[in-house]
Design an enzyme around this catalytic site. Structure first.
Site, PDB file in Angstrom:
ATOM      1  N   LYS A 110      39.859  49.365  51.985  1.00 27.00           N
ATOM      2  CA  LYS A 110      41.230  49.534  51.510  1.00 27.00           C
ATOM      3  C   LYS A 110      42.218  49.485  52.679  1.00 27.00           C
ATOM      4  O   LYS A 110      43.309  48.935  52.549  1.00 27.00           O
ATOM      5  CB  LYS A 110      41.372  50.835  50.723  1.00 27.00           C
ATOM      6  CG  LYS A 110      40.757  50.715  49.330  1.00 27.00           C
ATOM      7  CD  LYS A 110      40.745  52.034  48.597  1.00 27.00           C
ATOM      8  CE  LYS A 110      40.098  51.890  47.230  1.00 27.00           C
ATOM      9  NZ  LYS A 110      39.767  53.182  46.629  1.00 27.00           N
ATOM     10  N   LYS A 189      37.278  37.954  43.193  1.00 29.63           N
ATOM     11  CA  LYS A 189      36.954  39.003  42.223  1.00 29.63           C
ATOM     12  C   LYS A 189      38.182  39.276  41.353  1.00 29.63           C
ATOM     13  O   LYS A 189      39.293  39.427  41.880  1.00 29.63           O
ATOM     14  CB  LYS A 189      36.564  40.281  42.988  1.00 29.63           C
ATOM     15  CG  LYS A 189      36.389  41.499  42.107  1.00 29.63           C
ATOM     16  CD  LYS A 189      36.261  42.785  42.917  1.00 29.63           C
ATOM     17  CE  LYS A 189      37.079  43.886  42.303  1.00 29.63           C
ATOM     18  NZ  LYS A 189      36.548  45.116  41.962  1.00 29.63           N
ATOM     19  N   LYS A 192      43.268  43.696  39.317  1.00 32.14           N
ATOM     20  CA  LYS A 192      44.686  43.941  39.071  1.00 32.14           C
ATOM     21  C   LYS A 192      45.483  43.659  40.352  1.00 32.14           C
ATOM     22  O   LYS A 192      46.547  43.045  40.320  1.00 32.14           O
ATOM     23  CB  LYS A 192      44.822  45.422  38.683  1.00 32.14           C
ATOM     24  CG  LYS A 192      46.158  45.787  38.144  1.00 32.14           C
ATOM     25  CD  LYS A 192      46.206  45.514  36.665  1.00 32.14           C
ATOM     26  CE  LYS A 192      47.653  45.674  36.198  1.00 32.14           C
ATOM     27  NZ  LYS A 192      47.863  45.070  34.907  1.00 32.14           N
TER      28      LYS A 192
HETATM   29  P1  ADP Z   1      40.740  46.718  39.885  1.00 33.11           P
HETATM   30  O1  ADP Z   1      40.022  45.998  41.018  1.00 33.11           O
HETATM   31  O2  ADP Z   1      41.326  45.769  38.894  1.00 33.11           O
HETATM   32  O3  ADP Z   1      41.731  47.726  40.395  1.00 33.11           O
HETATM   33  P2  ADP Z   1      39.019  48.983  39.440  1.00 33.11           P
HETATM   34  O4  ADP Z   1      38.625  49.032  40.888  1.00 33.11           O
HETATM   35  O5  ADP Z   1      39.953  50.022  38.919  1.00 33.11           O
HETATM   36  O6  ADP Z   1      39.602  47.528  39.106  1.00 33.11           O
HETATM   37  O7  ADP Z   1      37.679  48.975  38.595  1.00 33.11           O
HETATM   38  C1  ADP Z   1      37.407  49.781  37.470  1.00 33.11           C
HETATM   39  C2  ADP Z   1      35.975  49.489  37.043  1.00 33.11           C
HETATM   40  O8  ADP Z   1      35.837  48.116  36.648  1.00 33.11           O
HETATM   41  C3  ADP Z   1      34.942  49.717  38.165  1.00 33.11           C
HETATM   42  O9  ADP Z   1      33.784  50.332  37.623  1.00 33.11           O
HETATM   43  C4  ADP Z   1      34.614  48.327  38.661  1.00 33.11           C
HETATM   44  O10 ADP Z   1      33.284  48.249  39.160  1.00 33.11           O
HETATM   45  C5  ADP Z   1      34.836  47.454  37.425  1.00 33.11           C
HETATM   46  N1  ADP Z   1      35.391  46.143  37.814  1.00 33.11           N
HETATM   47  C6  ADP Z   1      36.634  45.896  38.284  1.00 33.11           C
HETATM   48  N2  ADP Z   1      36.820  44.593  38.542  1.00 33.11           N
HETATM   49  C7  ADP Z   1      35.646  43.981  38.235  1.00 33.11           C
HETATM   50  C8  ADP Z   1      35.204  42.616  38.280  1.00 33.11           C
HETATM   51  N3  ADP Z   1      36.003  41.632  38.680  1.00 33.11           N
HETATM   52  N4  ADP Z   1      33.943  42.339  37.901  1.00 33.11           N
HETATM   53  C9  ADP Z   1      33.117  43.353  37.472  1.00 33.11           C
HETATM   54  N5  ADP Z   1      33.477  44.645  37.406  1.00 33.11           N
HETATM   55  C10 ADP Z   1      34.726  44.976  37.772  1.00 33.11           C
END
Ligand code: ADP
Ligand code: TRP
Length: 325
Positions: A110, A189, A192
C-alpha cells in the site's frame, strides 16, 4: 464451526469481489454459523471522504442482501457498531512485536502504491486479528492477499495465550482457492482503486461499454488465439457453462473468431447472471430503513459475543481492579 469475514466499504462491489469473496461467503452461510461485517474502521486507513463512507456501508449491505444474504441466520453488521474490537486491538497491540507487523506485505504494497504511511495502516493487521479473535472464529474465508493477515492473527493469539493463559481460539485460514484473480477491463487485477472494475449492479448499457473496452491483443480474426492469455476468456470462465466454455476454447484455438464476438456473448452472460438479483437491489434502494435495520440487528448480536470475549481478555491482562481483595 464459526465462519467470519470482513469486507471494506470501498463503494459498490464489483465482479472481482463477487467471484473472489462474496459468492463463497454466501455459500458458507447455509452450512455454518456465519459472521460477516463491513470493515469501516479498516477503510479509514486510506482516509476516505467522510461524506462517502455512510453510503458505501449501505451499498455493500444492499449488494449482500440482494445476492442472498440470510439476514435471519447470518450475523451481518458494521464494524464500528461494535467498538469493543478497537479496545481488544489495543490489548493485542501491547503484545505484538514490531517485527511481525514490519514483515506484512500488504502494508508495504500500500505504501508502494502511494498511500500515506499512517499508524492505522501499520497497525491494520492487529485490528484484523481483534476482529477474528473477538468472535472466536474458526474459519476465515479470504482471498490469497489476506493469507498473511490470518497467519499474523494466529501468531498474536499464540503470544497472548502463552503470556496470559488460554484466552483465544486460533483460527484456521481458509483461502478461497476456486477463483484466480479476476482481471479488470485493462487486464490488471480488477479493483475499485484502479478504475477498471465492472460493478455487480452496474446499468446494463454501462456493462456493455466496459466489456467492449476490455483490452485484448491484436491477433487478426483468422488466426488462432490463446484463451488462457485473454482477459475476455478469463471473465467468460466465471459466467459461462462448462459446455459453452469448451466451445469458446475451441473457437479461440481454431482461429476465425474475433474478440468482439466473445465480448458480445460475455455481455449477455454477465447481464443474465446478475439479472435475477437486480430487482431486489433496486427495491432495497427504496427501503433504506430496512437495510439499516439489518445492520442494527447484526450489531446487537455481534456485540453480545464481542463483549464477552473482551471481558475475558481484560481480565486476563489485569484490567480488573474490582476483583482485588
Ligand atoms: P478492491 O481491490 O476493489 O478494493 P478489496 O481489497 O476490498 O477490493 O477486496 C475485497 C475482497 O474481494 C477480498 O477478499 C479480495 O480477496 C476479493 N477481491 C477483490 N478484488 C478481486 C479480484 N480482482 N479477483 C478476485 N478477488 C478479488
Ligand atoms: N483486510 C480485509 C480485506 O481487505 C478485510 C478484513 C478486515 C477482514 N477484518 C477482517 C477479513 C477480518 C477477514 C477477517 O479484504
Amino acid at each position: 464451526m464459526r465462519v467470519l469475514s470482513g469486507i471494506q466499504p470501498s463503494g459498490k462491489l464489483h465482479i472481482g469481489n463477487f467471484f473472489g469473496a462474496m459468492r463463497q461467503h454466501l455459500e458458507l452461510q447455509a452450512k455454518h454459523e456465519s459472521f460477516y461485517f463491513i470493515a469501516d474502521y479498516h477503510a479509514l486507513t486510506s482516509n476516505p471522504n467522510p461524506a462517502d463512507v455512510p453510503r458505501n456501508v449501505l451499498d455493500v449491505t444492499m449488494d449482500y442482501m440482494a445476492l442472498g444474504l440470510d439476514t435471519e441466520k447470518t450475523v451481518f453488521w458494521c464494524q464500528s457498531d461494535v467498538p469493543e474490537v478497537v479496545e481488544l486491538a489495543w490489548l493485542l497491540s501491547c503484545i505484538t512485536p514490531m517485527g511481525l507487523l514490519q514483515r506484512c506485505t500488504s502494508y508495504k504494497d500500500k505504501i508502494a502504491q502511494g498511500l500515506s504511511a499512517n499508524h492505522g495502516l501499520f497497525a491494520y493487521p492487529v485490528l484484523q486479528a481483534a476482529d477474528i479473535l473477538i468472535f472466536n472464529s474458526n474459519l476465515v474465508p479470504v482471498g490469497a492477499d489476506q493469507k498473511q493477515h490470518i497467519e499474523v492473527t494466529r501468531d498474536i493469539a499464540g503470544y497472548f495465550n502463552n503470556t496470559y493463559g488460554e484466552t483465544f481460539v486460533l483460527p484456521d485460514e481458509h483461502i478461497i482457492e476456486s477463483v484466480a484473480v479476476v482481471p479488470g477491463v485493462d487486464g490488471r487485477k480488477m479493483s475499485k482503486s484502479y478504475g477498471n472494475a465492472i460493478e455487480i449492479f452496474e446499468p446494463q448499457s454501462s456493462v456493455k461499454k466496459k466489456v467492449m473496452r476490455i483490452v485484448t491483443d491484436s491477433t487478426p480474426v483468422e488466426e488462432p488465439k490463446d484463451p488462457d492469455k485473454c482477459n475476455v476468456f478469463a471473465l467468460l470462465k466465471l459466467v459461462a457453462s462448462l459446455e459453452e466454455l469448451a466451445q469458446w476454447d475451441k473457437k479461440y484455438r481454431d482461429g476465425g473468431m474475433g474478440y468482439g464476438e466473445a465480448k458480445k456473448r460475455l455481455v449477455e452472460l454477465l447481464i443474465e447472471y446478475f439479472e435475477p438479483y437486480r430487482q431486489k437491489r433496486a427495491e432495497l434502494e427504496n427501503n433504506l430503513d430496512a437495510v439499516k435495520q439489518v445492520l442494527e440487528n447484526g450489531a446487537k448480536r455481534a456485540k453480545a459475543v464481542a463483549s464477552e470475549t473482551l471481558a475475558k481478555a481484560r481480565k486476563a491482562v489485569g484490567l480488573d481492579y474490582r476483583s482485588c481483595k
